[in-house]
Design an enzyme around this catalytic site. Structure first.
Site, PDB file in Angstrom:
ATOM      1  N   GLU A 128      -6.189 -69.539 -20.055  1.00 44.38           N
ATOM      2  CA  GLU A 128      -5.290 -69.337 -18.905  1.00 44.38           C
ATOM      3  C   GLU A 128      -5.659 -70.262 -17.753  1.00 44.38           C
ATOM      4  O   GLU A 128      -4.807 -70.800 -17.060  1.00 44.38           O
ATOM      5  CB  GLU A 128      -5.348 -67.882 -18.418  1.00 44.38           C
ATOM      6  N   THR A 180       3.955 -71.679 -13.007  1.00 45.03           N
ATOM      7  CA  THR A 180       3.132 -70.588 -12.465  1.00 45.03           C
ATOM      8  C   THR A 180       2.385 -71.064 -11.216  1.00 45.03           C
ATOM      9  O   THR A 180       2.317 -70.342 -10.208  1.00 45.03           O
ATOM     10  CB  THR A 180       2.126 -70.092 -13.528  1.00 45.03           C
TER      11      THR A 180
END
Ligand code: HSE
Length: 308
Positions: A128, A180
């Site tokens: 991530e 994001t």
């Protein structure tokens, strides 16, 4: 164990009010990942999809996770991973989390299940970090644990698996790009005490509703006074989709992760399907390509399809 094949599900992070702490696994879409143990310490990644993701291990989300595992256990062996991605990168449906969580889950099976679920979350967070610059676990945890999870803390890792209500999830992915990192950048760094109190009420209400299978309480708690008002501006027709979904009988919903996907929860399959049709027609009308998914909350997370 020499080979293992996994189905790795999409996940919906935040669950509206629980920014960076709540997440839920669904059945559809999902990625397929096939692992093979190698006798040499190489990490070979092959993508059989059309997303053009880098295959060099240090630049690939699954690859960096496997490199960390290799380093941690001082392994003299390696892994080959074949990835068929169906969860589009940048959809807000946990695409990078699926690669990261799938990588550690598959490697762990081939290594004889040495890692606990929390340890798997730890390794997956490196993936991530590569994808979005932040080590958040709100997509990874439900992918590994299944159902709905609460990330009480990510440092030290403290994951609380919650109940998995028998609800349907409708998700629409309008084909507009929302990174994001950008969707985090635009958020306010400070919030008022009044907003914080409202949000605490919603998060506590949502968790209580999930644990008690109280669908009305879940619906009343799916409100976000902090993140949604800012991020929803990036998503075309967000307000229209939300209000029409509620009119059709959905319990509630909002932005999936950092968007642009939107999700709604429904008690009945019929409501979930009607919501899907409405979402499609809203985006078709303004000629924005869209992908729609209807599935139940997935209480199991990653599924082993084949082991040899
Ligand atoms: N909780 C994260 C965010 C999820 O909303 O930025 C990103 O996938």
């Amino acid at each position: 164990m020499k080979k293992v094949k996994l189905k790795v599900p999409a996940t919906v992070a935040n669950l509206v009010c629980g920014f960076d702490i709540l997440g839920m696994a669904v059945y559809d879409p999902y990625d397929e990942m096939e692992f093979r143990l190698l006798e040499t310490p190489e990490i070979i990644i092959k993508h059989i999809d059309s997303f053009g993701l880098p295959e060099e291990a240090s630049k690939n989300v699954a690859g960096v996770v496997l490199l960390k595992i290799q380093e941690y256990f001082n392994l003299k062996i390696g892994f080959e991973v074949i990835i068929r991605k169906h969860i589009k990168p940048g959809s807000g449906l946990g695409s990078s989390a699926a690669s990261a969580a799938g990588a550690v889950f598959g490697a762990n099976i081939l290594l004889g299940n040495k890692l606990s679920k929390e340890e798997m979350v730890y390794f997956a967070m490196f993936g991530e970090e590569l994808a979005s610059g932040v080590r958040h676990a709100d997509n990874i945890a439900p992918c590994i644990y299944g159902g709905i999870t609460l990330v009480k803390s990510s440092n030290p890792i403290d994951i609380i698996p919650l109940n998995s209500p028998d609800l349907f999830v409708t998700a629409v992915h309008p084909q507009v790009e929302v990174k994001t990192s950008d969707a985090r950048q635009i958020l306010k760094k400070n919030i008022s005490l009044k907003s914080a109190v409202e949000q605490w009420g919603n998060i506590a209400g949502l968790v209580a509703g999930i644990q008690k299978n109280d669908y009305s309480l879940i619906g009343r708690s799916l409100n976000d006074v902090i993140i949604e008002p800012i991020r929803s501006i990036l998503i075309p027709k967000f307000d229209k989709i939300k209000s029409k979904s509620l009119q059709l009988g959905a319990l509630g919903g909002g932005i999936s992760g950092s968007g642009p996907s939107i999700f709604m929860l429904s008690e009945q399959k019929e409501t979930a399907e009607k919501t899907a049709q409405m979402m499609k027609s809203v985006y078709d009308e303004i000629e924005i390509e869209n992908l729609i998914y209807v599935s139940k909350i997935n209480p199991n997370g990653i599924q082993i399809v084949e082991e040899a």
